[in-house]
Design a protein around this motif. Structure first.
Motif, PDB file in Angstrom:
ATOM      1  N   ASP A 201       0.837  -1.209   0.000  1.00 44.00           N
ATOM      2  CA  ASP A 201       0.000   0.000   0.000  1.00 44.00           C
ATOM      3  C   ASP A 201       0.864   1.249   0.000  1.00 44.00           C
ATOM      4  O   ASP A 201       0.532   2.259   0.643  1.00 44.00           O
ATOM      5  CB  ASP A 201      -0.934   0.008   1.231  1.00 44.00           C
ATOM      6  CG  ASP A 201      -1.880  -1.176   1.223  1.00 44.00           C
ATOM      7  OD1 ASP A 201      -2.102  -1.749   0.145  1.00 44.00           O
ATOM      8  OD2 ASP A 201      -2.389  -1.532   2.300  1.00 44.00           O
TER       9      ASP A 201
ATOM     10  N   ASP B  20       0.194   1.409  -4.142  1.00 39.94           N
ATOM     11  CA  ASP B  20      -1.194   1.152  -3.777  1.00 39.94           C
ATOM     12  C   ASP B  20      -2.133   1.325  -4.976  1.00 39.94           C
ATOM     13  O   ASP B  20      -1.936   2.184  -5.832  1.00 39.94           O
ATOM     14  CB  ASP B  20      -1.632   2.085  -2.651  1.00 39.94           C
ATOM     15  CG  ASP B  20      -2.976   1.653  -2.092  1.00 39.94           C
ATOM     16  OD1 ASP B  20      -3.046   0.542  -1.547  1.00 39.94           O
ATOM     17  OD2 ASP B  20      -3.962   2.415  -2.236  1.00 39.94           O
ATOM     18  N   ARG B  21      -3.176   0.517  -4.971  1.00 37.83           N
ATOM     19  CA  ARG B  21      -4.169   0.527  -6.041  1.00 37.83           C
ATOM     20  C   ARG B  21      -4.806   1.897  -6.249  1.00 37.83           C
ATOM     21  O   ARG B  21      -5.183   2.262  -7.361  1.00 37.83           O
ATOM     22  CB  ARG B  21      -5.263  -0.498  -5.725  1.00 37.83           C
ATOM     23  CG  ARG B  21      -6.381  -0.548  -6.730  1.00 37.83           C
ATOM     24  CD  ARG B  21      -7.184  -1.829  -6.569  1.00 37.83           C
ATOM     25  NE  ARG B  21      -7.886  -1.906  -5.296  1.00 37.83           N
ATOM     26  CZ  ARG B  21      -9.110  -1.390  -5.096  1.00 37.83           C
ATOM     27  NH1 ARG B  21      -9.738  -0.768  -6.057  1.00 37.83           N
ATOM     28  NH2 ARG B  21      -9.680  -1.514  -3.921  1.00 37.83           N
TER      29      ARG B  21
ATOM     30  N   GLU C 154      -0.188  -2.735  -7.776  1.00 33.52           N
ATOM     31  CA  GLU C 154      -1.344  -3.598  -7.481  1.00 33.52           C
ATOM     32  C   GLU C 154      -2.602  -2.996  -8.083  1.00 33.52           C
ATOM     33  O   GLU C 154      -2.666  -1.802  -8.357  1.00 33.52           O
ATOM     34  CB  GLU C 154      -1.508  -3.817  -5.965  1.00 33.52           C
ATOM     35  CG  GLU C 154      -1.960  -2.593  -5.210  1.00 33.52           C
ATOM     36  CD  GLU C 154      -2.270  -2.854  -3.730  1.00 33.52           C
ATOM     37  OE1 GLU C 154      -1.949  -3.925  -3.195  1.00 33.52           O
ATOM     38  OE2 GLU C 154      -2.835  -1.944  -3.113  1.00 33.52           O
TER      39      GLU C 154
END
Ligand code: C2E
Ligand code: CA
Ligand code: CA
Ligand code: CA
Length: 278
Positions: free
Chosen positions: A179, A201-202, A235
């Motif tokens: 993250d 992080d997404r 991610e």
């Protein structure tokens, strides 16, 4: 007391009771789940951005609830953390991932990394020892294992944290900072800590390529990681545009629905066995 006030009070009580009942239901359910082995792991491939080869996977927990069906960790991890049940759950995850690695090792696969999420409560002086015991219990090479820790864990007390991390990397187990970018913390700590991989992080991947801020943040993390000789993975990669952007910026690895959802162990094993490039 006016009617209105008592009315809203009653509503509040009902809501409160429902919330408390819901939490107790979850908590007792989690205890039972541990006893009756209701958890299982899914494996989401981590893919080499250039070759498309599967390099490893993140182990993600699911709860096969006897009445409520498959429950996502988003529903139960925070309650597990508040009740300390997370310690038993994460111990189960580590043990299960290592047991599975042993199965793959016995089947003749060359080691690939299985990443296990570490929760803040678990990040203590005894972590390296617990990891070492799990490797020993299943007689697997440390090349099978990676731990995903978050920025917030690093902010607690710097010296203790460096020691814990060094003990883990000394075992040959890799560390990824999960993250990354969401922790609002000083970047100076990156120098001090023995981290192998930064995991963007997404939330910063989502807006690529239209959101110029997300693009700037993702590029900055990638270029910083490269200059500091860390690997970098994104991610939550869901589409071709994000993939193309990350590839152009020099990101090393990718994880997300574009390539694969988290898979059950048999499907993931097939993928590895067939050496399918995604
Ligand atoms: P995380 O560590 O950030 O894991 C990534 C989450 O993003 C996973 O959700 C994964 O299924 C999801 N994801 C992957 N690719 C995509 C994508 O392309 N698009 C979208 N929208 N989502 C994607 P999941 O499996 O529901 O896990 C949620 C969180 O629960 C994890 O976030 C992690 O913090 C926690 N968690 C999962 N398994 C464990 C565990 O074994 N132990 C602990 N302590 N926490 C866990
Ligand atoms: Ca993770
Ligand atoms: Ca993550
Ligand atoms: Ca995330």
């Amino acid at each position: 007391q006016s009617e209105k006030a008592s009315g809203s009070y009653a509503f509040y009580d009902v809501e409160m009771n429902r919330m408390i009942a819901g939490r107790l239901y979850l908590e007792s359910g989690l205890r039972r789940a541990l006893q009756r082995d209701e958890f299982f792991l899914l494996y989401q491939p981590k893919v080499d951005i250039h070759s498309g080869q599967v390099l490893g996977a993140e182990a993600l927990i699911r709860w096969a609830h006897p009445k409520d069906g498959i429950i996502s960790p988003i529903e139960f991890i925070s309650i597990a953390e508040e009740t300390n049940l997370i310690l038993q759950i994460d111990a189960w995850v580590l043990d299960t991932a290592c047991a599975q690695a042993r199965i793959w090792q016995d089947a003749g696969f060359a080691p690939f990394r299985i990443a296990v999420n570490v929760s803040a409560k678990e990040f203590t002086d005894s972590l390296a020892e617990r990891v070492q015991q799990a490797l020993h219990r299943h007689q697997i090479s440390p090349l099978w294992l990676e731990l995903e820790i978050t920025e917030s864990m690093l902010m607690q007390n710097a010296e203790g944290v460096v020691k814990i991390m060094s003990e883990i990397t000394a075992l040959g187990v890799k560390l990824a900072l999960d993250d990354f970018g969401t922790g609002y913390s000083s970047l100076s700590y990156l120098k001090k800590f023995p981290i192998d991989t930064l995991k963007i992080d997404r939330s910063f991947i989502q807006g690529i390529p239209d959101d110029i801020d997300d693009c700037a943040i993702a590029s900055a993390i990638i270029s910083m990681a490269k200059q500091m000789k860390h690997r970098v993975i994104a991610e939550g990669v869901e589409n071709r545009e994000q993939f193309a952007f990350l590839q152009k910026m020099g990101c090393d690895e990718i994880q997300g629905y574009l390539f694969s959802r988290p898979l059950n162990v048999d499907v993931f094993t097939d993928l590895i066995a067939k050496k399918i490039s995604l």
